[in-house]
Design a protein around this motif. Sequence first.
Motif, PDB file in Angstrom:
ATOM      1  N   UNK A  13      50.970  36.767  37.275  1.00  0.00           N
ATOM      2  CA  UNK A  13      51.231  36.756  38.723  1.00  0.00           C
ATOM      3  C   UNK A  13      49.965  36.301  39.445  1.00  0.00           C
ATOM      4  N   UNK A  14      50.118  35.923  40.697  1.00  0.00           N
ATOM      5  CA  UNK A  14      48.968  35.511  41.491  1.00  0.00           C
ATOM      6  C   UNK A  14      48.675  36.493  42.607  1.00  0.00           C
ATOM      7  N   UNK A  15      47.445  36.460  43.085  1.00  0.00           N
ATOM      8  CA  UNK A  15      47.048  37.269  44.238  1.00  0.00           C
ATOM      9  C   UNK A  15      46.191  36.406  45.159  1.00  0.00           C
ATOM     10  N   UNK A  16      46.595  36.335  46.422  1.00  0.00           N
ATOM     11  CA  UNK A  16      45.776  35.690  47.453  1.00  0.00           C
ATOM     12  C   UNK A  16      44.883  36.755  48.066  1.00  0.00           C
ATOM     13  N   UNK A  17      43.582  36.504  48.083  1.00  0.00           N
ATOM     14  CA  UNK A  17      42.604  37.450  48.618  1.00  0.00           C
ATOM     15  C   UNK A  17      42.077  36.910  49.945  1.00  0.00           C
ATOM     16  N   UNK A  18      42.137  37.726  50.988  1.00  0.00           N
ATOM     17  CA  UNK A  18      41.662  37.304  52.303  1.00  0.00           C
ATOM     18  C   UNK A  18      40.354  38.029  52.625  1.00  0.00           C
ATOM     19  N   UNK A  19      39.315  37.243  52.835  1.00  0.00           N
ATOM     20  CA  UNK A  19      37.979  37.818  53.057  1.00  0.00           C
ATOM     21  C   UNK A  19      37.886  38.549  54.392  1.00  0.00           C
ATOM     22  N   UNK A  20      36.802  39.304  54.549  1.00  0.00           N
ATOM     23  CA  UNK A  20      36.599  40.078  55.772  1.00  0.00           C
ATOM     24  C   UNK A  20      36.046  39.192  56.884  1.00  0.00           C
ATOM     25  N   UNK A  21      35.680  39.810  58.013  1.00  0.00           N
ATOM     26  CA  UNK A  21      35.222  39.055  59.173  1.00  0.00           C
ATOM     27  C   UNK A  21      33.894  38.344  58.922  1.00  0.00           C
ATOM     28  N   UNK A  22      33.082  38.886  58.016  1.00  0.00           N
ATOM     29  CA  UNK A  22      31.800  38.260  57.717  1.00  0.00           C
ATOM     30  C   UNK A  22      32.012  36.915  57.036  1.00  0.00           C
ATOM     31  N   UNK A  23      33.046  36.829  56.215  1.00  0.00           N
ATOM     32  CA  UNK A  23      33.405  35.541  55.629  1.00  0.00           C
ATOM     33  C   UNK A  23      33.184  35.466  54.142  1.00  0.00           C
ATOM     34  N   UNK A  24      33.236  34.262  53.692  1.00  0.00           N
ATOM     35  CA  UNK A  24      33.194  33.877  52.296  1.00  0.00           C
ATOM     36  C   UNK A  24      31.773  34.079  51.763  1.00  0.00           C
ATOM     37  N   UNK A  25      31.581  34.905  50.727  1.00  0.00           N
ATOM     38  CA  UNK A  25      30.243  35.148  50.219  1.00  0.00           C
ATOM     39  C   UNK A  25      30.264  35.735  48.827  1.00  0.00           C
ATOM     40  N   UNK A  26      29.097  36.138  48.313  1.00  0.00           N
ATOM     41  CA  UNK A  26      29.007  36.686  46.948  1.00  0.00           C
ATOM     42  C   UNK A  26      29.927  37.868  46.700  1.00  0.00           C
ATOM     43  N   UNK A  27      30.160  38.688  47.729  1.00  0.00           N
ATOM     44  CA  UNK A  27      31.047  39.836  47.577  1.00  0.00           C
ATOM     45  C   UNK A  27      32.451  39.399  47.163  1.00  0.00           C
ATOM     46  N   UNK A  28      32.879  38.242  47.660  1.00  0.00           N
ATOM     47  CA  UNK A  28      34.202  37.738  47.307  1.00  0.00           C
ATOM     48  C   UNK A  28      34.306  37.395  45.830  1.00  0.00           C
ATOM     49  N   UNK A  29      33.211  36.959  45.240  1.00  0.00           N
ATOM     50  CA  UNK A  29      33.222  36.636  43.811  1.00  0.00           C
ATOM     51  C   UNK A  29      33.463  37.890  42.977  1.00  0.00           C
ATOM     52  N   UNK A  30      32.831  38.992  43.353  1.00  0.00           N
ATOM     53  CA  UNK A  30      33.025  40.254  42.626  1.00  0.00           C
ATOM     54  C   UNK A  30      34.472  40.727  42.742  1.00  0.00           C
ATOM     55  N   UNK A  31      35.022  40.613  43.941  1.00  0.00           N
ATOM     56  CA  UNK A  31      36.409  41.036  44.157  1.00  0.00           C
ATOM     57  C   UNK A  31      37.358  40.145  43.366  1.00  0.00           C
ATOM     58  N   UNK A  32      37.132  38.848  43.401  1.00  0.00           N
ATOM     59  CA  UNK A  32      37.986  37.908  42.685  1.00  0.00           C
ATOM     60  C   UNK A  32      37.960  38.167  41.183  1.00  0.00           C
ATOM     61  N   UNK A  33      36.785  38.437  40.649  1.00  0.00           N
ATOM     62  CA  UNK A  33      36.666  38.732  39.219  1.00  0.00           C
ATOM     63  C   UNK A  33      37.371  40.045  38.865  1.00  0.00           C
ATOM     64  N   UNK A  34      37.311  41.022  39.759  1.00  0.00           N
ATOM     65  CA  UNK A  34      37.988  42.303  39.526  1.00  0.00           C
ATOM     66  C   UNK A  34      39.501  42.080  39.439  1.00  0.00           C
ATOM     67  N   UNK A  35      40.032  41.280  40.344  1.00  0.00           N
ATOM     68  CA  UNK A  35      41.474  41.020  40.357  1.00  0.00           C
ATOM     69  C   UNK A  35      41.894  40.242  39.104  1.00  0.00           C
ATOM     70  N   UNK A  36      41.097  39.246  38.722  1.00  0.00           N
ATOM     71  CA  UNK A  36      41.421  38.466  37.524  1.00  0.00           C
ATOM     72  C   UNK A  36      41.357  39.324  36.270  1.00  0.00           C
ATOM     73  N   UNK A  37      40.389  40.222  36.211  1.00  0.00           N
ATOM     74  CA  UNK A  37      40.250  41.071  35.021  1.00  0.00           C
ATOM     75  C   UNK A  37      41.429  42.030  34.877  1.00  0.00           C
ATOM     76  N   UNK A  38      42.176  42.258  35.966  1.00  0.00           N
ATOM     77  CA  UNK A  38      43.363  43.113  35.920  1.00  0.00           C
ATOM     78  C   UNK A  38      44.620  42.327  35.549  1.00  0.00           C
ATOM     79  N   UNK A  39      44.462  41.025  35.285  1.00  0.00           N
ATOM     80  CA  UNK A  39      45.594  40.225  34.830  1.00  0.00           C
ATOM     81  C   UNK A  39      46.312  39.446  35.910  1.00  0.00           C
ATOM     82  N   UNK A  40      45.554  39.021  36.939  1.00  0.00           N
ATOM     83  CA  UNK A  40      46.145  38.250  38.024  1.00  0.00           C
ATOM     84  C   UNK A  40      45.322  36.992  38.291  1.00  0.00           C
TER      85      UNK A  40
END
Length: 234
Positions: free
Chosen positions: A26-53
């Motif tokens: 399955x897929x997951x679209x992740x929407x960043x916070x008001x600060x925007x696109x940054x290193x924190x998004x990479x950690x979140x994206x990797x967490x979601x992928x490691x859960x099988x998405x």
Amino acid sequence: MTITITTPNGPIDALLSVPTGSGPWPGVVIIHDAIGYGPDNELISERVASAGYLAVTPNLYSRGGRARCITRVFRDLLTQRGRALDDILAARDHLKALPECTGTIGIVGFCIGGQFALIMGPKGFGASAPFYGTPLPRHLDRTLDASCPIVASFGGRDPLGIGAPTRLRRVVENNKIPADIKVYPSAGHAFANILPGQPLLRITGFGYDEAATTDAWARVFAFFDGHLKTETQD
């Protein structure tokens, strides 16, 4: 990896993370916070992928200067139409078109992204996970009509979220939307984002909380597994 997504308003960049092993997923679209696109998004994206998405994070601030983009995105959120919504739907469609994707898509969002995750719930997503999407969007009862299931996480110390969990519970009950809504009493706004200036953020009711983050993600993945994964998937 950084990819380019085609949208009705031109290309934007996005972050794509792929699980290990063989799909489809399955897929997951992740929407960043008001600060925007940054290193924190990479950690979140990797967490979601490691859960099988399959995880894709569109950069909603791709066009023009940062201040101008932030203003436009907030306006799109307020009116619930515009480029930001088109970008999110384009990210959804990009995932659905990937051969590694099952075609079932969830959405996760943080802060302003959490608000987007709520308003996009009725727009072709299988489940929505807003993290402190506060203040809640306007006309919530009408906005969430026919919404997908929602797993929402709030910080009890969030100065922007006073009354939000109670209001959301009332709306999902009225609209008969399957939901898991939880408040973390000691956590504040942005509790699942690792942002600069953490000591000051905590004083003002913001800031990262590892225990709340771990529990919230466990709930999100259990909820998503139930609503996005088929019986034939691992």
